[in-house]
Design a protein around this motif. Structure first.
Motif, PDB file in Angstrom:
ATOM      1  N   TYR A 229      36.158  -0.547-134.160  1.00  0.00           N
ATOM      2  CA  TYR A 229      36.743  -1.348-135.258  1.00  0.00           C
ATOM      3  C   TYR A 229      37.928  -0.657-135.939  1.00  0.00           C
ATOM      4  O   TYR A 229      38.519  -1.220-136.850  1.00  0.00           O
ATOM      5  CB  TYR A 229      35.664  -1.699-136.284  1.00  0.00           C
ATOM      6  CG  TYR A 229      34.959  -0.521-136.934  1.00  0.00           C
ATOM      7  CD1 TYR A 229      35.394   0.003-138.150  1.00  0.00           C
ATOM      8  CD2 TYR A 229      33.856   0.072-136.333  1.00  0.00           C
ATOM      9  CE1 TYR A 229      34.741   1.070-138.746  1.00  0.00           C
ATOM     10  CE2 TYR A 229      33.198   1.137-136.924  1.00  0.00           C
ATOM     11  CZ  TYR A 229      33.644   1.631-138.130  1.00  0.00           C
ATOM     12  OH  TYR A 229      32.992   2.687-138.716  1.00  0.00           O
TER      13      TYR A 229
ATOM     14  N   GLU B 135      41.953  -7.208-135.148  1.00  0.00           N
ATOM     15  CA  GLU B 135      41.669  -8.167-134.054  1.00  0.00           C
ATOM     16  C   GLU B 135      40.586  -7.606-133.142  1.00  0.00           C
ATOM     17  O   GLU B 135      39.629  -8.296-132.782  1.00  0.00           O
ATOM     18  CB  GLU B 135      42.929  -8.450-133.222  1.00  0.00           C
ATOM     19  CG  GLU B 135      43.992  -9.276-133.918  1.00  0.00           C
ATOM     20  CD  GLU B 135      44.741  -8.488-135.010  1.00  0.00           C
ATOM     21  OE1 GLU B 135      44.776  -7.238-134.942  1.00  0.00           O
ATOM     22  OE2 GLU B 135      45.243  -9.137-135.937  1.00  0.00           O
TER      23      GLU B 135
ATOM     24  N   VAL C 219      37.215  -7.704-134.849  1.00  0.00           N
ATOM     25  CA  VAL C 219      36.599  -9.038-134.873  1.00  0.00           C
ATOM     26  C   VAL C 219      35.981  -9.326-133.498  1.00  0.00           C
ATOM     27  O   VAL C 219      34.826  -9.789-133.393  1.00  0.00           O
ATOM     28  CB  VAL C 219      37.650 -10.125-135.230  1.00  0.00           C
ATOM     29  CG1 VAL C 219      37.068 -11.521-135.035  1.00  0.00           C
ATOM     30  CG2 VAL C 219      38.138  -9.941-136.663  1.00  0.00           C
TER      31      VAL C 219
ATOM     32  N   ALA D  76      35.843 -14.340-139.841  1.00  0.00           N
ATOM     33  CA  ALA D  76      35.490 -14.884-138.521  1.00  0.00           C
ATOM     34  C   ALA D  76      34.046 -15.379-138.496  1.00  0.00           C
ATOM     35  O   ALA D  76      33.602 -15.976-137.510  1.00  0.00           O
ATOM     36  CB  ALA D  76      35.696 -13.823-137.450  1.00  0.00           C
TER      37      ALA D  76
ATOM     38  N   ALA E 101      38.615  -9.439-142.173  1.00  0.00           N
ATOM     39  CA  ALA E 101      38.844 -10.157-140.916  1.00  0.00           C
ATOM     40  C   ALA E 101      37.513 -10.547-140.255  1.00  0.00           C
ATOM     41  O   ALA E 101      37.349 -11.681-139.774  1.00  0.00           O
ATOM     42  CB  ALA E 101      39.673  -9.285-139.971  1.00  0.00           C
ATOM     43  N   ILE E 102      36.565  -9.629-140.237  1.00  0.00           N
ATOM     44  CA  ILE E 102      35.276  -9.915-139.571  1.00  0.00           C
ATOM     45  C   ILE E 102      34.492 -10.984-140.334  1.00  0.00           C
ATOM     46  O   ILE E 102      33.948 -11.914-139.732  1.00  0.00           O
ATOM     47  CB  ILE E 102      34.428  -8.622-139.403  1.00  0.00           C
ATOM     48  CG1 ILE E 102      35.157  -7.607-138.521  1.00  0.00           C
ATOM     49  CG2 ILE E 102      33.063  -8.941-138.805  1.00  0.00           C
ATOM     50  CD1 ILE E 102      34.474  -6.255-138.417  1.00  0.00           C
TER      51      ILE E 102
END
Ligand code: KIV
Length: 277
Positions: free
Chosen positions: A91, A96, A99, A132, A128-129
Motif C-alpha cells: 500500500y 491505486e 486500493v 473504494a 482511497a481505499i
C-alpha cells in the motif's frame, strides 16, 4: 455466541462504553477457538510472519501469505468481524496499488476489513481505499513494518512527540477509517486520543484508556518463546501444556503403552494372515 459485529456496532460499543476485544488468529483452528471464546473481532496480523513462520520481523509478509491465512481463519470464524493486515509494500507505492491490493485481500481472503500502518503519511491511501468501499482500520504509534525507520521497537509519542501521534490519529479518522490500533504509546496519550476520536481505538501497549484491546494469540497463550513484550500478559500457558502433552506421547510410545488396543484397528483374523508372513 453473539451476533457478528459490524463497523457500526463496533462504533456503538465505543459510544456505550463497552470495551472491544480483538485477538490475532492465523488458521482455521485458532479462528474456531477465538470465535468460541466470544471475541468481538479477529485480526489476521502480519505478525503471522514472526509467530507462525519464524521470521525476525513482519516485513517479509506477502499478499499471498495474508490471503492464505485469512481464508483459513474466515472458515473457522464465520460469525466474527475479521480484519486482515495489508503487508508491507502492498500500500506504500501508490494509492491505486493500495486500493487494488485491499480489494484483492477482501475478495480472495474473505475478511471484513483491512488494516494498514501510518498516520498523516497514509491519509490519502486510507481515503482511497475507503472510497473504494473497503473498511480500513488504522495503526499508529509503534508501527512494526517500519521499525527500521523508527530505530527499533520503541515506545512512540513520549514527551513532545505526543503531538505527532495525536496528529496521526486525527488524520486516520479524517481519512475515513472505522477503527484505529494504538501500539506502544504512553497510557495518558492513548486515553486522550480515545477521547478525541469518534472511532474506536484498540490498544496494544497503550494502557487501559482505549476503547478496546488487542493481543497476539501466541503471546497471550505462551506459544511464542523468543520474547514477551512488557504490554503482554500470558493468560494461559498453553505452550507449556503442549510440551507436556508431547512428552507424555513420547513416553508412551517408548514404553509401548501407546497405541493401546482401543487405538488399534481389527478386522483381520490369524487365518487371514497365515501364509503372509
Ligand atoms: O500484526 C499484528 O499482530 C498487529 C497487532 C500487534 C496489532 O498488528
Amino acid at each position: 455466541m453473539g451476533k457478528k459485529k459490524t463497523t457500526l456496532t463496533l462504533k456503538q460499543m465505543k459510544e456505550d462504553g463497552e470495551k472491544i476485544t480483538m485477538v490475532t488468529s492465523y488458521d482455521y483452528a485458532m479462528g474456531t477457538l477465538a470465535e468460541k471464546a466470544g471475541v468481538d473481532t479477529i485480526l489476521i496480523g502480519d505478525s503471522v510472519q514472526m509467530v507462525v513462520l519464524g521470521d525476525e520481523c513482519t516485513v517479509p509478509a506477502t499478499m499471498e501469505t495474508m490471503i492464505h491465512h485469512t481464508r483459513a481463519v474466515v472458515k473457522g470464524a464465520p460469525n466474527t468481524f475479521i480484519i486482515t493486515d495489508m503487508p508491507f509494500g502492498s500500500y506504500q507505492v501508490s494509492a491505486e496499488k493500495a486500493v487494488e491490493n485491499a480489494i484483492r485481500i477482501q475478495k480472495e481472503g474473505g475478511c471484513d476489513a483491512v488494516k494498514l500502518e501510518g498516520g498523516v503519511n497514509m491519509e490519502h491511501v486510507i481515503k482511497a481505499i475507503t472510497s473504494a468501499g473497503v473498511p480500513v482500520c488504522g495503526h499508529i504509534g509503534l508501527t512494526p513494518q517500519t521499525t527500521a525507520m523508527l530505530g527499533g521497537y520503541r515506545v512512540q509519542g513520549k514527551g513532545e512527540a505526543a503531538k505527532k501521534v495525536l496528529e496521526d490519529a486525527l488524520a486516520v479518522e479524517r481519512a475515513g477509517a472505522f477503527m484505529i490500533v494504538l501500539e506502544c504509546i504512553p497510557g495518558e496519550l492513548a486515553t486522550l486520543i480515545s477521547q478525541k476520536l469518534t472511532i474506536p481505538t484498540i490498544g496494544i501497549g497503550g494502557g487501559n484508556g482505549t476503547d478496546g484491546q488487542v493481543l497476539v494469540f501466541h503471546d497471550m497463550l505462551g506459544l511464542f518463546d523468543k520474547f514477551s513484550p512488557k504490554h503482554n500478559k500470558v493468560f494461559k500457558n498453553i505452550g507449556k501444556e503442549i510440551v507436556e502433552g508431547i512428552q507424555e506421547y513420547i513416553t508412551e510410545v517408548k514404553d509401548r503403552s501407546f497405541p493401546a488396543p482401543e487405538n488399534t484397528f481389527g478386522g483381520v483374523s490369524k487365518d487371514d494372515l497365515d501364509g503372509l508372513y
